[in-house]
Write a protein that holds these residues in place. Structure first.
Motif, mmCIF file in Angstrom:
data_model
loop_
_atom_site.group_PDB
_atom_site.id
_atom_site.type_symbol
_atom_site.label_atom_id
_atom_site.label_comp_id
_atom_site.label_asym_id
_atom_site.label_seq_id
_atom_site.Cartn_x
_atom_site.Cartn_y
_atom_site.Cartn_z
ATOM 1 N N SER A 22 -9.168 56.686 4.100
ATOM 2 C CA SER A 22 -8.633 57.980 3.661
ATOM 3 C C SER A 22 -8.574 59.002 4.784
ATOM 4 N N ALA A 23 -9.635 59.054 5.595
ATOM 5 C CA ALA A 23 -9.742 60.154 6.558
ATOM 6 C C ALA A 23 -9.652 59.735 8.017
ATOM 7 N N GLY A 24 -9.825 58.454 8.303
ATOM 8 C CA GLY A 24 -9.865 58.016 9.692
ATOM 9 C C GLY A 24 -11.291 57.960 10.195
ATOM 10 N N TYR A 25 -11.467 57.344 11.339
ATOM 11 C CA TYR A 25 -12.807 57.156 11.894
ATOM 12 C C TYR A 25 -13.439 58.488 12.302
ATOM 13 N N GLU A 26 -12.774 59.216 13.170
ATOM 14 C CA GLU A 26 -13.349 60.450 13.706
ATOM 15 C C GLU A 26 -13.604 61.489 12.624
ATOM 16 N N ALA A 27 -12.696 61.611 11.666
ATOM 17 C CA ALA A 27 -12.818 62.653 10.640
ATOM 18 C C ALA A 27 -13.817 62.298 9.541
ATOM 19 N N THR A 28 -14.296 61.061 9.517
ATOM 20 C CA THR A 28 -15.284 60.662 8.517
ATOM 21 C C THR A 28 -16.677 60.881 9.101
ATOM 22 N N ILE A 84 8.771 36.112 1.588
ATOM 23 C CA ILE A 84 8.944 37.299 2.432
ATOM 24 C C ILE A 84 9.236 38.521 1.565
ATOM 25 N N GLY A 85 10.058 38.358 0.549
ATOM 26 C CA GLY A 85 10.331 39.461 -0.376
ATOM 27 C C GLY A 85 9.064 39.935 -1.071
ATOM 28 N N ALA A 86 8.201 39.009 -1.442
ATOM 29 C CA ALA A 86 6.941 39.365 -2.103
ATOM 30 C C ALA A 86 6.023 40.141 -1.162
ATOM 31 N N VAL A 87 6.022 39.772 0.104
ATOM 32 C CA VAL A 87 5.205 40.491 1.086
ATOM 33 C C VAL A 87 5.714 41.927 1.242
ATOM 34 N N LEU A 88 7.014 42.090 1.316
ATOM 35 C CA LEU A 88 7.580 43.442 1.429
ATOM 36 C C LEU A 88 7.326 44.260 0.160
ATOM 37 N N ARG A 89 7.436 43.620 -0.999
ATOM 38 C CA ARG A 89 7.139 44.334 -2.256
ATOM 39 C C ARG A 89 5.666 44.721 -2.330
ATOM 40 N N LEU A 90 4.811 43.867 -1.805
ATOM 41 C CA LEU A 90 3.383 44.176 -1.768
ATOM 42 C C LEU A 90 3.152 45.484 -1.007
ATOM 43 N N ALA A 91 3.858 45.667 0.080
ATOM 44 C CA ALA A 91 3.730 46.908 0.851
ATOM 45 C C ALA A 91 4.284 48.101 0.087
ATOM 46 N N SER A 97 -4.776 53.300 -6.986
ATOM 47 C CA SER A 97 -6.227 53.392 -6.822
ATOM 48 C C SER A 97 -6.655 53.272 -5.356
ATOM 49 N N GLU A 98 -5.723 52.915 -4.475
ATOM 50 C CA GLU A 98 -6.040 52.774 -3.053
ATOM 51 C C GLU A 98 -5.594 54.013 -2.290
ATOM 52 N N PRO A 99 -6.280 54.319 -1.203
ATOM 53 C CA PRO A 99 -5.789 55.400 -0.344
ATOM 54 C C PRO A 99 -4.396 55.051 0.190
ATOM 55 N N ALA A 169 4.898 55.703 6.135
ATOM 56 C CA ALA A 169 5.705 56.513 5.208
ATOM 57 C C ALA A 169 4.914 56.828 3.941
ATOM 58 N N ALA A 170 4.191 55.850 3.418
ATOM 59 C CA ALA A 170 3.370 56.074 2.224
ATOM 60 C C ALA A 170 2.296 57.119 2.513
ATOM 61 N N ARG A 171 1.696 57.031 3.671
ATOM 62 C CA ARG A 171 0.667 58.006 4.062
ATOM 63 C C ARG A 171 1.272 59.405 4.143
ATOM 64 N N GLY A 172 2.540 59.454 4.538
ATOM 65 C CA GLY A 172 3.247 60.730 4.631
ATOM 66 C C GLY A 172 3.780 61.231 3.305
ATOM 67 N N GLY A 173 3.589 60.462 2.228
ATOM 68 C CA GLY A 173 3.993 60.916 0.905
ATOM 69 C C GLY A 173 5.225 60.263 0.326
ATOM 70 N N ALA A 174 5.759 59.242 0.988
ATOM 71 C CA ALA A 174 6.934 58.549 0.449
ATOM 72 C C ALA A 174 6.609 57.965 -0.917
ATOM 73 N N ASP A 175 7.551 58.092 -1.841
ATOM 74 C CA ASP A 175 7.327 57.569 -3.185
ATOM 75 C C ASP A 175 7.706 56.093 -3.263
ATOM 76 N N HIS A 176 7.413 55.499 -4.414
ATOM 77 C CA HIS A 176 7.662 54.074 -4.603
ATOM 78 C C HIS A 176 9.136 53.728 -4.404
#
Length: 190
Positions: A22-28, A84-91, A97-99, A169-176
């Motif tokens: 969630s926060a990174g190494y240094e910020a935790t 390969i499609g399943a791997v991309l969908r997984l991302a 529930s995950e950061p 992109a997800a970390r930056g707020g990109a939606d599903h």
């Protein structure tokens, strides 16, 4: 006589993993780790010796858990294109529930350039994933699912970069919908 541990070490590592993710190494901070794990400062240092040791364990845990799912998909009997499609969908379909983002991608950026041990761990992880993706691409080229005139390792590197970009992109707020569109576009490029 040392007192026996009164906590589940696996759960503590998992909780620390989520804090670092969630926060990174240094910020935790150590206090953040105490709050996340429910452990006191002395329990953390007696068990893990240092924040860095706990981070190493958390990163290894993350890699093990995430790669298990990835390798299950890539090692399945499904056609290569479906794998390969399943791997991309997984991302694209990361659970709420995950950061957001990816602890590996975050660590590559934050620690990779100046922490040799973490960088070695990340490079070994990357090679394992590239090997598995490359094998799937080769399999798909043999069956005609992917063009045979393209370098399989280069395609695996493209997929790795795409997935990493999706995590950023997800970390930056990109939606599903945005992440799914990126996955669909990548599949169209194969």
């Amino acid at each position: 006589m040392a007192r026996p541990k009164e906590f589940d070490e696996h759960n503590a590592v998992d909780a620390a993993m989520r804090a670092f993710w969630s926060a990174g190494y240094e910020a935790t901070s150590t206090q953040d780790l105490c709050a996340a794990t429910g452990l006191g400062r002395s329990s953390i240092y007696n068990t893990f010796t240092s924040k860095h040791d706990l981070f190493d364990r958390a990163l290894q845990h993350y890699i093990t858990v995430k790669n298990a799912t990835l390798f299950d998909i890539l090692d399945s009997d499904a056609p290569a294109r479906e794998r390969i499609g399943a791997v991309l969908r997984l991302a694209a379909d990361a659970p709420d529930s995950e950061p957001a983002g990816c602890l590996v991608v975050n660590s590559i950026v934050e620690l990779g350039p100046h922490d040799a041990d973490v960088n070695a761990c990340l490079l070994a992880d990357q090679e394992r994933r590239l090997d598995a993706l490359t094998a799937t691409i080769v399999s798909g080229q043999r069956t005609g699912e992917f063009a045979a005139d393209r370098e399989p390792r280069a395609i695996a590197q493209f997929l790795t970069a795409t997935i990493s970009g999706m995590r950023v992109a997800a970390r930056g707020g990109a939606d599903h919908a945005t992440l799914a569109a990126i996955a669909d576009t990548a599949m169209g490029c194969l």
